[in-house]
Design an enzyme around this catalytic site. Structure first.
Site, mmCIF file in Angstrom:
data_model
loop_
_atom_site.group_PDB
_atom_site.id
_atom_site.type_symbol
_atom_site.label_atom_id
_atom_site.label_comp_id
_atom_site.label_asym_id
_atom_site.label_seq_id
_atom_site.Cartn_x
_atom_site.Cartn_y
_atom_site.Cartn_z
ATOM 1 N N ASP A 35 0.825 -1.209 0.000
ATOM 2 C CA ASP A 35 0.000 0.000 0.000
ATOM 3 C C ASP A 35 0.857 1.255 0.000
ATOM 4 O OD1 ASP A 35 -2.793 -0.963 0.197
ATOM 5 O OD2 ASP A 35 -1.996 -1.985 1.962
ATOM 6 N N MET A 37 0.923 5.262 -0.054
ATOM 7 C CA MET A 37 0.054 6.409 0.273
ATOM 8 C C MET A 37 0.877 7.690 0.277
ATOM 9 S SD MET A 37 -1.979 4.791 3.471
ATOM 10 C CE MET A 37 -2.650 3.115 3.420
ATOM 11 N N HIS A 66 -0.569 -1.131 -4.684
ATOM 12 C CA HIS A 66 -1.800 -0.333 -4.655
ATOM 13 C C HIS A 66 -1.424 1.133 -4.437
ATOM 14 C CE1 HIS A 66 -5.775 0.436 -2.185
ATOM 15 N NE2 HIS A 66 -5.719 1.142 -3.297
ATOM 16 N N MET A 68 -2.200 4.618 -3.752
ATOM 17 C CA MET A 68 -3.183 5.585 -3.238
ATOM 18 C C MET A 68 -2.521 6.948 -3.298
ATOM 19 S SD MET A 68 -4.652 3.286 -0.136
ATOM 20 C CE MET A 68 -3.296 2.131 -0.212
ATOM 21 N N MET A 137 -12.469 -1.372 -3.289
ATOM 22 C CA MET A 137 -12.164 -1.035 -1.900
ATOM 23 C C MET A 137 -13.400 -1.298 -1.048
ATOM 24 S SD MET A 137 -9.051 -0.198 -1.711
ATOM 25 C CE MET A 137 -9.094 0.162 0.055
ATOM 26 N N GLY A 142 -6.698 4.287 3.069
ATOM 27 C CA GLY A 142 -5.867 5.146 3.926
ATOM 28 C C GLY A 142 -5.374 4.482 5.197
ATOM 29 N N PHE A 143 -6.140 3.524 5.707
ATOM 30 C CA PHE A 143 -5.771 2.913 6.982
ATOM 31 C C PHE A 143 -6.136 1.432 7.003
ATOM 32 C CE2 PHE A 143 -6.720 7.352 7.615
ATOM 33 C CZ PHE A 143 -5.616 7.794 8.343
ATOM 34 N N GLY A 144 -5.318 0.656 7.698
ATOM 35 C CA GLY A 144 -5.661 -0.741 7.940
ATOM 36 C C GLY A 144 -6.580 -0.828 9.150
ATOM 37 N N GLY A 145 -7.172 -2.007 9.331
ATOM 38 C CA GLY A 145 -7.926 -2.273 10.555
ATOM 39 C C GLY A 145 -9.319 -1.678 10.625
ATOM 40 N N ASP A 175 -10.409 -5.297 -1.017
ATOM 41 C CA ASP A 175 -9.400 -4.807 -0.065
ATOM 42 C C ASP A 175 -10.048 -4.003 1.053
ATOM 43 O OD1 ASP A 175 -7.149 -3.699 1.151
ATOM 44 O OD2 ASP A 175 -6.542 -2.522 -0.596
ATOM 45 N N GLY A 176 -9.915 -4.524 2.270
ATOM 46 C CA GLY A 176 -10.331 -3.757 3.444
ATOM 47 C C GLY A 176 -11.316 -4.476 4.341
ATOM 48 N N GLY A 177 -10.904 -4.695 5.589
ATOM 49 C CA GLY A 177 -11.820 -5.255 6.591
ATOM 50 C C GLY A 177 -12.137 -6.730 6.406
ATOM 51 N N GLY A 197 -4.886 -7.453 5.695
ATOM 52 C CA GLY A 197 -3.737 -6.898 6.402
ATOM 53 C C GLY A 197 -3.781 -7.219 7.871
ATOM 54 N N SER A 198 -4.623 -6.486 8.606
ATOM 55 C CA SER A 198 -4.630 -6.651 10.065
ATOM 56 C C SER A 198 -5.083 -8.049 10.487
ATOM 57 C CB SER A 198 -5.500 -5.577 10.720
ATOM 58 O OG SER A 198 -6.783 -5.575 10.166
HETATM 59 C C1 DX5 Z 1 -6.208 0.467 3.113
HETATM 60 C C2 DX5 Z 1 -5.333 -0.458 2.344
HETATM 61 C C3 DX5 Z 1 -5.455 -1.878 2.687
HETATM 62 C C4 DX5 Z 1 -5.186 -2.238 4.105
HETATM 63 C C5 DX5 Z 1 -6.159 -3.317 4.455
HETATM 64 O O1 DX5 Z 1 -6.188 1.709 2.537
HETATM 65 O O2 DX5 Z 1 -5.577 -0.336 0.957
HETATM 66 O O3 DX5 Z 1 -4.718 -2.709 1.801
HETATM 67 O O4 DX5 Z 1 -3.892 -2.703 4.369
HETATM 68 O O5 DX5 Z 1 -6.064 -3.551 5.791
HETATM 69 P P1 DX5 Z 1 -7.133 -4.436 6.577
HETATM 70 O O6 DX5 Z 1 -7.100 -5.793 5.972
HETATM 71 O O7 DX5 Z 1 -6.601 -4.365 7.966
HETATM 72 O O8 DX5 Z 1 -8.472 -3.750 6.438
HETATM 73 ZN ZN ZN Z 2 -4.556 -1.800 -0.382
#
Ligand code: DX5
Ligand code: ZN
Length: 224
Positions: A35, A37, A66, A68, A137, A142-145, A175-177, A197-198
């Site tokens: 990722d 950013m 990715h 961003m 998405m 912007g953020f994991g978790g 991607d995400g959550g 990710g998380s």
């Molecule tokens: C968020 C990223 C993701 C992020 C996903 O902007 O694009 O790739 O790492 O993290 P989780 O799996 O924790 O939602």
């Molecule tokens: Zn990503």
């Protein structure tokens, strides 16, 4: 169809990236999601070109990058030369998307288009001849978790339906959550590349989490 897990290094230990990459390799992972950013397209700043270059030195896994970032056209060459394999640009970013996707392909890389949760898949359909993958998405980038946004499954379903109707074969990534319990939702909707990710690197035992994903995704591969 191939089902692929793409662990996101955003939640890995940045001081021990090689160790975390080895955990992925030892547990049959094919992709690594990276990722990038810029603190402008999204509020956060993360990984840049030198880190991608260093990751390339320590693994043969497919680097699923990715971007961003607001001005992807300025950095395609640098990320391609750093060793990216897949380059995801955001539909909402600036610049001529067709031209950028063509440039990615001309550099021998896999072009992909990403849509944020509030962008409809319909807006990107005319890019399908320039992209080999669409990344949906399922959280605000912007953020994991963050928590999975259910309504984004509509974008996965729409892209899967359009792919089937038109005999196309682009991949659909989400991607995400996502964790090993809710991953069946995007898989049922038609996604075949899963970013997490998380759920992986935030867990005590990342290897065990990857194996849980592998077990679910194997079921889908067998059932098709
Ligand atoms: C968020 C990223 C993701 C992020 C996903 O902007 O694009 O790739 O790492 O993290 P989780 O799996 O924790 O939602
Ligand atoms: Zn990503």
């Amino acid at each position: 169809m191939k089902y692929i897990l793409s662990p996101s290094l955003l939640s890995a230990d940045f001081a021990r990236l090689e160790r975390d990459i080895k955990i992925c390799e030892e547990n049959d992972t094919k992709y690594l999601h990276i990722d990038v950013m810029d603190g402008h397209f999204v509020p956060n700043i993360s990984i840049g070109v030198p880190v991608v270059k260093s990751i390339r030195q320590c693994t043969d896994l497919v680097l699923d990058v990715h971007l961003m970032i607001s001005r992807p056209e300025k950095y395609i060459k640098a990320f391609a030369e750093a060793g990216s394999d897949i380059i995801n640009i955001h539909y909402e970013a600036e610049g001529d998307k067709k031209a950028i996707l063509k440039e990615i392909r001309a550099m021998g890389k896999i072009p992909a288009v990403t849509v944020k949760p509030n962008t409809s898949y319909k807006e990107v359909l005319d890019l399908c001849e320039y992209a080999d993958m669409f990344l949906v998405m399922s959280v605000e980038p912007g953020f994991g978790g963050q928590s999975f946004i259910e309504k984004t499954l509509g974008n996965v379903e729409g892209l899967a339906e359009y792919r089937a109707k038109n005999g196309l074969n682009y991949d659909i990534e989400i991607d995400g959550g996502i964790n090993a319990d809710n991953v069946t939702k995007p898989l049922d909707a038609g996604a075949n590349v899963i970013v997490a990710g998380s759920a992986i690197f935030g867990a005590k035992d990342a290897a065990r989490e990857i194996q849980k994903f592998n077990a679910v995704m194997k079921r889908y591969e067998v059932d098709q």
